[in-house]
Motif scaffolding. Structure first.
Motif, short mmCIF file in Angstrom:
data_model
loop_
_atom_site.label_atom_id
_atom_site.label_comp_id
_atom_site.label_asym_id
_atom_site.label_seq_id
_atom_site.Cartn_x
_atom_site.Cartn_y
_atom_site.Cartn_z
N PHE A 1 0.86 -1.18 0.00
CA PHE A 1 0.00 0.00 0.00
C PHE A 1 0.90 1.23 0.00
O PHE A 1 1.33 1.69 1.05
CB PHE A 1 -0.92 0.01 1.23
CG PHE A 1 -2.14 -0.88 1.12
CD1 PHE A 1 -3.32 -0.42 0.55
CD2 PHE A 1 -2.10 -2.19 1.59
CE1 PHE A 1 -4.45 -1.25 0.45
CE2 PHE A 1 -3.22 -3.02 1.49
CZ PHE A 1 -4.39 -2.55 0.93
N ASP B 1 -10.98 -5.72 -7.52
CA ASP B 1 -10.80 -5.09 -6.21
C ASP B 1 -12.08 -5.26 -5.39
O ASP B 1 -12.49 -4.35 -4.65
CB ASP B 1 -10.43 -3.60 -6.34
CG ASP B 1 -9.92 -3.02 -5.03
OD1 ASP B 1 -9.69 -3.78 -4.09
OD2 ASP B 1 -9.75 -1.78 -4.96
N ASN C 1 -11.05 3.45 -3.26
CA ASN C 1 -9.70 3.99 -3.40
C ASN C 1 -8.89 3.09 -4.32
O ASN C 1 -8.81 1.90 -4.07
CB ASN C 1 -8.99 4.02 -2.04
CG ASN C 1 -9.74 4.85 -1.03
OD1 ASN C 1 -10.49 5.75 -1.38
ND2 ASN C 1 -9.54 4.53 0.24
O1 DOR Z 1 -11.64 0.94 -2.13
C1 DOR Z 1 -10.85 0.17 -1.61
N1 DOR Z 1 -11.27 -0.74 -0.72
N2 DOR Z 1 -9.56 0.29 -1.89
C2 DOR Z 1 -8.63 -0.39 -1.20
O2 DOR Z 1 -7.47 -0.21 -1.44
C3 DOR Z 1 -9.02 -1.30 -0.11
C4 DOR Z 1 -10.39 -1.77 -0.27
C5 DOR Z 1 -10.93 -2.40 0.99
O3 DOR Z 1 -10.26 -3.30 1.51
O4 DOR Z 1 -12.01 -2.05 1.42
#
Ligand code: DOR
Length: 445
Positions: free
Chosen positions: A148, A309, A282
């Motif tokens: 990260f 994701d 994100n």
């Molecule tokens: O939007 C996101 N959610 N970006 C991330 O990097 C982590 C993920 C999460 O684990 O909820």
């Protein structure tokens, strides 16, 4: 001997769309040919009017186990994956506790062995102080190292410059990065807080998690990888400008690769007005021009992998105001129908979809004998009907969190049948059998 014969389907594989039957013996494909005769006792799957694809390998999901099982579990989300033709997943380390050492990794593999409905591998998470764990990690231990380089869900930011140098210099497995520059984001947040207090509108998200923050961080990752010769995969690109950092061409020629996620190809900032925090993620969903740039990036082979994701949070959590609402959205059930819809809309060919969701993840991570329809490969297969629309709604959403950002959307195609390791695990809208996912075998390349 147990045999399954898929007949009358149209295969999509390695740049070709062609009619052929597929014979499966035990857990592997034994023959791909025209008009394979059925023997007594064969299970015959009639794929007339359907397309037969290698099952998807989603290289970026968050399944929340251990520790966050009120949001999702390995069982619930891997089961949902089968509804979407996703037969393998690579899972992220921001669980609770985070997966930042060998013991936590082993515990995850062990946990998934009896609970996962799809095949699996796990990333080790980097921290500012686990370089010895990273150095010790080989291809048999984890599919990659997640860094990260921007803070997101879970507190796993790696921002120490010396540590980053060491990770990129010493990693023996692919380094995958979340790229957003945290100081830039914090400065943007402060400006918006000054103006709006705690009531920052959701539409500010792409200005806070800005294009500049993404470019700065992904430029740093690419620079580190170039200097150290690292095998780098930059996750979830969201801006057109970042594409300049990546080469076009086949994945075999690259040590630095890029991924885009289906929601960044689907939504843009105009969707915040209706969907609000449901599409808070994100890096942020950005402008229409960015979305179009990402689509072009896939078409030009600048982007190598399409993933999700998949990041479920509960409805209650998402109902909070901008700063408190967590980032992430559930997608693993719908990624393939979304892409098939986009194929129908003329954005991608079926061959491109298969390349970016199955062949390339297998190539990139060195996943043995999966990701292709090939004789002697495992029979992980998605059979899809491009002419059978399905409307996403509460009655068919499979995620434990029970919601989807696509609620009410009709997607033109659906997954009819999914095979995993030679077995029909999903058909007629039902998953059958106990969890039978296996650990992915990985060979470093
Ligand atoms: O939007 C996101 N959610 N970006 C991330 O990097 C982590 C993920 C999460 O684990 O909820």
């Amino acid at each position: 001997m147990s045999r399954t014969l898929i007949v009358n389907g149209t295969l999509v594989n390695e740049g070709r769309v062609f009619e052929a039957d597929v014979l499966i013996e035990k857990d592997r494909i034994s023959r791909i040919d025209s008009a394979i005769p059925a023997a007594a006792g064969d299970r015959v799957v009639d794929a007339s009017g359907c397309h037969v694809l290698p099952g998807l390998i989603d290289d970026q999901v968050h399944l929340r186990e251990p520790g966050l099982t009120h949001k999702a579990t390995i069982a619930s989300e891997s089961r949902a994956a089968l509804f979407g033709g996703v037969t393998s997943f690579l899972e992220m380390p921001n669980t609770s506790p985070p997966t930042t050492d060998k013991a936590a990794l082993l515990a995850k593999y062990e946990r998934a062995t009896s609970r996962s409905y799809a095949n699996f591998a796990f990333y080790l998470g980097a921290t500012n102080d686990n370089i010895e764990e990273i150095r010790a990690l080989g291809a048999a231990d984890a599919c990659g190292i997640k860094v990260f380089m921007g803070a997101s869900t879970g507190n796993m930011l790696v921002d120490d410059p010396d540590t980053l140098e060491k990770i990129f210099a010493d990693a023996r497995v692919p380094v995958v990065t979340h790229c957003e520059d945290t100081p830039t984001i914090l400065a943007n947040e402060a400006r918006y807080r000054e103006r709006y207090g705690d009531d920052v509108p959701m539409s500010a998200h792409p200005a806070i998690r800005s294009a500049e923050a993404c470019l700065k961080s992904s430029s740093l990752a690419v620079d580190l990888a170039r200097r150290h010769g690292t095998r780098l995969h930059v996750l979830h690109l969201t801006t057109a400008r970042e594409l300049e950092l990546f080469d076009t061409g086949p994945i075999e020629s690259k040590r630095i690769t890029a991924e885009v996620c289906v929601h960044h190809l689907w939504f843009d900032e105009s969707d915040y007005a209706e969907l609000g925090t449901l599409i808070k993620c994100n890096p942020a969903i950005k402008t229409r021009e960015d979305r179009e740039g990402l689509i072009a990036g896939v078409q030009q082979d600048r982007i190598d992998v399409i993933a999700t994701d998949h990041a479920p949070h509960t409805r209650e959590e998402k109902a909070a105001r901008y700063f408190e609402a967590p980032s992430g959205l559930p997608l693993v059930q719908h990624s393939l129908p979304m892409l098939l819809q986009q194929s129908r809309d003329g954005l991608f060919s079926l061959e491109q979809i298969v390349e970016k969701t199955a062949h390339n993840p297998a190539r990139l991570f060195g996943i043995v004998d999966r990701g292709f329809l090939r004789e002697s490969y495992f029979a992980d297969i998605a059979i899809v009907d491009l002419g059978r629309p399905e409307t996403v709604g509460p009655e068919n959403i499979q995620y434990l969190c029970g919601w989807s950002p696509l609620n009410g959307v009709t997607l033109a195609a659906s997954v009819v049948t999914t095979l995993l390791n030679g077995e029909i695990v999903f058909t007629d809208g039902e998953v059958s059998g106990a969890p039978s996912g296996r650990p992915l075998e990985i060979r470093s390349r």
